[in-house]
Scaffold this motif. Structure first.
Motif, short mmCIF file in Angstrom:
data_model
loop_
_atom_site.label_atom_id
_atom_site.label_comp_id
_atom_site.label_asym_id
_atom_site.label_seq_id
_atom_site.Cartn_x
_atom_site.Cartn_y
_atom_site.Cartn_z
N PRO A 77 0.81 -1.23 0.00
CA PRO A 77 0.00 0.00 0.00
C PRO A 77 0.84 1.27 0.00
CG PRO A 77 -0.70 -1.48 1.75
CD PRO A 77 0.54 -2.04 1.19
N ALA A 78 1.98 1.25 0.72
CA ALA A 78 2.81 2.46 0.80
C ALA A 78 3.37 2.80 -0.58
CB ALA A 78 3.93 2.26 1.80
N THR A 79 3.88 1.78 -1.30
CA THR A 79 4.42 2.03 -2.62
C THR A 79 3.33 2.48 -3.57
OG1 THR A 79 5.66 0.04 -2.11
CG2 THR A 79 6.08 1.05 -4.25
N ALA A 80 2.17 1.79 -3.48
CA ALA A 80 1.07 2.12 -4.37
C ALA A 80 0.65 3.57 -4.17
CB ALA A 80 -0.11 1.18 -4.11
N ALA A 81 0.66 4.04 -2.92
CA ALA A 81 0.25 5.42 -2.66
C ALA A 81 1.15 6.40 -3.39
CB ALA A 81 0.28 5.69 -1.16
N VAL A 82 2.46 6.12 -3.36
CA VAL A 82 3.40 7.01 -4.05
C VAL A 82 3.15 6.99 -5.55
CG1 VAL A 82 5.83 7.43 -4.53
CG2 VAL A 82 5.12 6.68 -2.25
N LEU A 83 2.98 5.76 -6.10
CA LEU A 83 2.75 5.63 -7.53
C LEU A 83 1.47 6.36 -7.95
CD1 LEU A 83 3.64 1.91 -8.28
CD2 LEU A 83 4.86 3.96 -9.01
N LEU A 84 0.42 6.21 -7.12
CA LEU A 84 -0.87 6.78 -7.48
C LEU A 84 -0.84 8.30 -7.51
CD1 LEU A 84 -3.16 4.35 -5.49
CD2 LEU A 84 -3.15 4.67 -7.95
N VAL A 85 0.03 8.88 -6.67
CA VAL A 85 0.14 10.34 -6.71
C VAL A 85 0.79 10.76 -8.02
CG1 VAL A 85 1.33 12.30 -5.68
CG2 VAL A 85 0.24 10.63 -4.23
N LEU A 86 1.76 9.95 -8.47
CA LEU A 86 2.53 10.34 -9.64
C LEU A 86 1.80 10.10 -10.95
CD1 LEU A 86 6.01 9.01 -8.50
CD2 LEU A 86 5.16 11.36 -8.44
N MET A 87 0.88 9.09 -10.95
CA MET A 87 0.32 8.68 -12.23
C MET A 87 -0.92 9.48 -12.61
SD MET A 87 1.16 4.67 -12.50
CE MET A 87 -0.50 4.27 -12.47
N PRO A 88 -1.02 9.88 -13.86
CA PRO A 88 -2.20 10.59 -14.34
C PRO A 88 -3.25 9.61 -14.84
CG PRO A 88 -0.55 10.58 -16.04
CD PRO A 88 0.01 9.75 -14.92
N GLY A 89 -4.44 10.09 -15.11
CA GLY A 89 -5.47 9.28 -15.76
C GLY A 89 -6.22 8.43 -14.77
#
Lengths: 220, 483
Positions: free
Chosen positions: B16-28
């Motif tokens: 979840p921690a990694t996903a949170a970072v990725l989700l902030v960075l990813m558009p769409g």
């Protein structure tokens, strides 16, 4: 030397309780913020003293957070918010000052009686500090329920939190104190930003939370 | 060797921690919604491996035992289905313009941080860390409750914030007191905050100070559980936030606080000289149950209705754990699992209903089974289950709670059964209006995701008919552990 260590810690913790009382009867927001800044300053001194006495260098971090964040940044930030909101006039007190002070005295008496009785075997310094800390927590709660203005509720919460930090530093050798004070600072920053955002978005005509009570979804 | 058993614990936190970072960075939003589902599924899979892998020895920070594995598995499972529901829910919110893509990015990141906080609270063996984790989970939900930025949503978030903060503060004071009690016995340093160490040494603690500590902890974490009279934040937070968050709040966040309370209850019972935590919990549970049961009648908002039903059920669960003993604890655990599954299923249905009808007012929703059969019947089944009708799992757990109470304290069973019946009446009364009769409002077809809804309902139905023996054995074991 032992006597002096105790006396200074006692003096600082006792002053925190007194300043909490001073906050209770401030009826102007600017004055309230100034008193709160003093509260945070005394807390920082108290924590520094504990860090020195307990020989616990990590507590200096907590003291620095109290000094920089709570005694400087937050009061200055709230000053600006109050000016922008144009609410620097009187605080509405939901309850009069007289009854509030009496209730405050009752709470302090209660916490001293309770904590001194149950901590009879703990070491005297921690014992007195924890009793004072509970007084500060209860006075903070009292302030939150007697004030209706969102900014003064936040100040009440922050004074309550100062009491918790006092308790945490008095409990000798408690781990995670620094982490907890950082976590609290984050929480407070969020609250302050929240107050600010409410206004920025102009969703509320005032930050008086009696206006918040109007909507319950039930009254049709 | 070492890595083989550390991995699943680390995974439920790192994913979840990694996903949170990725989700902030990813558009769409399509991509991020899918990533959110994927991350939740992976966390769930990692949680399942906890059952089979060797458990780490309890350390300063991490503890895995029979009790928290169940909580983690339930948490990650509902987290996964809620992310599926959320993916179909937010598409509609974007179309109707209630959310913008920027907020959505933020929403997904917060979702994963919340999962991280909840899992951290479950695995932590350190009462200080537990407190920090509960705070993280609460903060993220506050932000999500306010995400629509309407007057009502901000009010709900503010109320949640202030009451939640007071709860947090009281819980911390209780935590500090526990440390102070433990220090003379265990010595200074981090050991005196490690739960497993605390439990084994609790006999020597000063009972008076421990009592005071428990009262603070009960009030503090009890606010988070939504126990009356500290429940005021709960209905607003459920009604004004996005529905996936209402589902997660009811189904999961209340459980997190409950779990922490249970840990402290075990600590209290380990010291025979201390106050018995049971009667306090019984009292608060009963008060919440009866209060919420009466409040159910006056609700006009459908999400608020089910929020009060959550208070009612948390009351039943706390009551059961307060009664204690193998049977009541078993019933409490089962009821908690059933409530999480059923209540989140109901919110999945309600979320789509509110989207189609464009309102949450109960009076404006009529005849759902006619206009939207799949959704309407899903709601009917869900409400029948939550009201405690057989053959669903909640009937069984409620029956166990009532019968075990009758056997031991008949006087307490009377108000308990009374509260259950009042709530039952209220829910069925509201249900008939919403589900049957002439359809009211929009009858447009809906692109709903039925999978999470019916998957939960199927599980609840299955549990009511047949509980697999390994599960029963597992729960029985925990029930004994809980004392």
């Amino acid at each position: 030397m032992r006597g002096l260590v105790f006396d200074i810690a006692h003096l600082l913790a006792g002053s925190l309780v007194l300043i909490s009382f001073v906050m209770l009867y401030q009826d102007r927001l600017y004055a309230l913020l100034n008193v709160f800044a003093v509260h945070a300053l005394v807390l920082a001194m108290s924590v520094t003293w504990q860090a020195y006495v307990q020989n616990a260098p990590h507590l200096y971090v907590t003291a620095a957070i109290a000094l920089i964040f709570k005694a400087l940044i937050i009061p200055v930030g709230l000053h600006r918010i109050i000016r922008q909101l144009g609410i620097h006039r009187d605080i509405e007190t939901a309850v009069g000052i007289g009854p509030t002070m009496l209730a405050g005295m009752g709470l302090v008496a209660l916490s001293l009686m309770l904590m001194l009785r149950v901590t009879a075997e703990a070491d005297p310094l921690a014992r007195e500090d924890i009793a004072f800390a509970l007084s500060i927590v209860l006075l903070g709660l009292l302030m939150m329920v007697t004030r209706r203005n969102a900014v003064s509720q936040v100040v009440g919460f922050m004074s309550l939190e100062n009491g918790l930090i006092l308790a945490a530093t008095a409990a000798k050798g408690m781990p995670l104190v620094v982490e907890i004070s950082v976590a609290f600072s984050v929480l407070i920053a969020f609250i302050v930003i929240g107050v600010f955002l409410f206004r920025i978005r102009e969703r509320f005509d005032s930050v008086d939370d009696s206006a918040l009570d109007d909507y319950r979804g039930e009254r049709q | 060797m070492t890595a083989s058993f550390i991995n699943p614990v680390a995974a439920v936190l790192i994913i979840p921690a990694t996903a949170a970072v990725l989700l902030v960075l990813m558009p769409g939003y399509r991509l991020t919604a899918r990533l959110n589902v994927l991350a939740s599924l992976m966390t769930f899979a990692a949680a399942l491996t906890l059952f089979v892998t060797e458990r780490p020895t309890p350390g300063t920070y991490v503890l895995i035992d029979d009790l928290n594995i169940v909580f983690i598995a339930l948490n990650t499972f509902v987290g996964f289905t809620a992310s599926l529901f959320s993916a179909s829910y937010i598409g509609h919110e974007l179309e109707s313009g209630r959310l913008t893509p920027v907020y959505l990015r933020f929403y997904h990141a917060m979702y994963q941080i919340m999962m991280f906080g909840m899992n951290l609270a479950f695995v932590s063996n350190n009462i200080g860390l537990m407190w920090v984790a509960v705070e993280v989970a609460t903060l993220t939900t506050v932000l999500m409750v306010g995400i629509y930025r309407t007057h009502e949503a901000l009010e709900a978030a503010w109320k949640y914030f202030i009451l939640g903060s007071v709860g947090i503060a009281l819980a911390l004071f209780g935590t500090i007191l526990v440390y102070m009690t433990a220090r003379p016995v265990i010595g200074e340093g981090s050991d005196a905050m490690v739960w497993t160490v605390l439990v084994t040494r609790a006999v020597a603690f000063d009972p008076a100070l421990l009592n005071v500590a428990f009262v603070f902890l009960l009030l503090g974490y009890g606010t988070k559980v939504g126990l009356a009279p500290l429940h005021a934040w709960l209905p607003d937070a459920h009604a004004e936030g996005p529905t996936p968050i209402s589902a997660v709040l009811s189904g999961l966040l209340l459980n997190v606080a409950l779990y922490v309370l249970l840990r402290f209850k075990i600590l209290m019972t380990a010291n025979p000289a201390a106050l018995a935590p049971g009667p306090l919990m019984v009292l608060m549970g009963l008060a919440s149950l009866i209060f919420a049961a009466f409040m159910l009648y006056r609700r006009r908002d459908i999400k608020r209705l089910f929020a009060y039903s959550s208070i009612e059920h948390m009351g039943i669960i706390v009551f059961a754990f307060g009664m204690g003993g193998p049977l009541a604890n078993f019933a409490g655990l089962l009821h908690m699992v059933m409530h999480s599954l059923t209540k989140s299923a109901i919110f999945y249905a309600v979320g789509h209903v509110a989207q189609i009808k464009g309102t949450q007012r109960i009076a404006d929703i009529r005849g759902l089974t006619e206009s939207h059969p799949a959704l309407g019947w899903g709601l009917v089944i869900g409400v029948a289950a939550i009201a405690g009708l057989p053959p669903f799992g909640i009937f069984m757990s409620e029956f166990l709670v009532v019968s075990s109470t009758f056997a031991r304290e008949p006087l307490l069973a009377v108000p308990l059964a009374f509260g259950l019946l009042i709530a039952f009446g209220a829910l069925l009364l509201r249900l008939t209006g919403v589900a049957f009769g002439k359809p009211l409002g929009s009858t447009a077809p809906v692109a709903a995701s039925y999978v999470p809804l019916y998957a939960h309902l199927a599980l609840v139905l299955m549990a009511g008919i047949y509980l697999p023996p390994p599960l029963v054995a597992w729960f029985r074991h925990i029930a004994i552990l809980l004392g």
